[in-house]
Design a protein around this motif. Structure first.
Motif, mmCIF file in Angstrom:
data_model
loop_
_atom_site.group_PDB
_atom_site.id
_atom_site.type_symbol
_atom_site.label_atom_id
_atom_site.label_comp_id
_atom_site.label_asym_id
_atom_site.label_seq_id
_atom_site.Cartn_x
_atom_site.Cartn_y
_atom_site.Cartn_z
ATOM 1 N N MET A 294 1.056 -0.988 0.173
ATOM 2 C CA MET A 294 0.560 0.074 0.068
ATOM 3 C C MET A 294 0.571 1.465 -0.099
ATOM 4 O O MET A 294 2.290 1.499 0.961
ATOM 5 N N THR A 295 0.457 2.181 -0.710
ATOM 6 C CA THR A 295 0.779 3.388 -0.697
ATOM 7 C C THR A 295 0.161 4.448 0.455
ATOM 8 O O THR A 295 -1.006 4.871 -0.316
ATOM 9 N N ARG A 296 1.349 5.223 0.967
ATOM 10 C CA ARG A 296 0.903 5.939 1.821
ATOM 11 C C ARG A 296 0.565 7.379 1.354
ATOM 12 O O ARG A 296 0.773 7.646 0.202
ATOM 13 N N ALA A 297 -0.734 7.881 1.824
ATOM 14 C CA ALA A 297 -1.266 9.746 1.256
ATOM 15 C C ALA A 297 -1.570 10.374 1.715
ATOM 16 O O ALA A 297 -2.061 10.096 3.361
ATOM 17 N N SER B 4 -3.686 4.130 3.007
ATOM 18 C CA SER B 4 -3.387 3.673 2.030
ATOM 19 C C SER B 4 -3.786 5.173 1.221
ATOM 20 O O SER B 4 -4.624 6.212 1.622
ATOM 21 N N ARG B 5 -4.037 5.243 0.108
ATOM 22 C CA ARG B 5 -4.847 5.943 -0.435
ATOM 23 C C ARG B 5 -5.659 6.074 -1.107
ATOM 24 O O ARG B 5 -6.788 6.874 -0.698
ATOM 25 N N ARG C 171 0.282 12.562 -2.415
ATOM 26 C CA ARG C 171 1.355 11.594 -1.706
ATOM 27 C C ARG C 171 2.791 12.533 -1.558
ATOM 28 O O ARG C 171 3.583 11.898 -0.936
ATOM 29 N N ASN C 172 2.395 13.976 -1.708
ATOM 30 C CA ASN C 172 3.956 14.914 -1.828
ATOM 31 C C ASN C 172 2.777 15.666 -1.579
ATOM 32 O O ASN C 172 2.617 16.741 -2.736
ATOM 33 N N TRP D 28 -1.789 11.768 7.604
ATOM 34 C CA TRP D 28 -0.855 10.860 6.818
ATOM 35 C C TRP D 28 -1.393 9.549 6.673
ATOM 36 O O TRP D 28 -2.462 9.252 8.207
#
Length: 121
Positions: free
Chosen positions: A1-4, A52-53, A23-24, A49
């Motif tokens: 999973m990608t943090r967002a 996950s997205r 994400r940024n 934060w």
């Protein structure tokens, strides 16, 4: 999973100006600063934060519906038709379209907030 993250930008009085997700967040802020005439009003920010997205997107949708950020249009109730028209109008302004369109149409977001466009507008 990608943090967002979900970020909230407020003015000096604490009024919520904008809610966004990414994400940024700092990279997005640079984009906002370059594109939007309201950017100089930003006095504070909050970043939350999520793992996950999908979780971040759910929070962004909730914030857009319930928190009433002044300068968000995308995702807020009743603004779809207006956003399509505004974006079409912006095409004539070329690079940095949103900032220039905002300058030529001062107060349009404030004047119309909470008043969705009539059918056919």
């Amino acid at each position: 999973m990608t943090r967002a993250a979900v970020y909230r930008l407020s003015d000096a009085s604490g009024r919520l100006l904008y809610v966004g997700m990414g994400r940024n967040p700092m990279g997005r802020w640079a984009s906002h600063a370059d594109q939007h005439a309201w950017w100089p009003s930003v006095a504070s920010f909050e970043v939350t934060w999520f793992a996950s997205r999908e979780e971040a997107a759910a929070e962004e949708r909730r914030a857009l519906r319930e928190d009433g950020p002044l300068h968000n249009l995308h995702g807020t109730p009743g603004w779809g038709a207006f956003l399509v028209k505004a974006n079409a109008d912006c095409q004539a302004y070329g690079n940095k379209a949103h900032r220039e369109w905002d300058k030529d149409h001062p107060g349009w977001r404030t004047d119309l907030k909470g008043k969705p466009p009539a059918a056919g507008e």
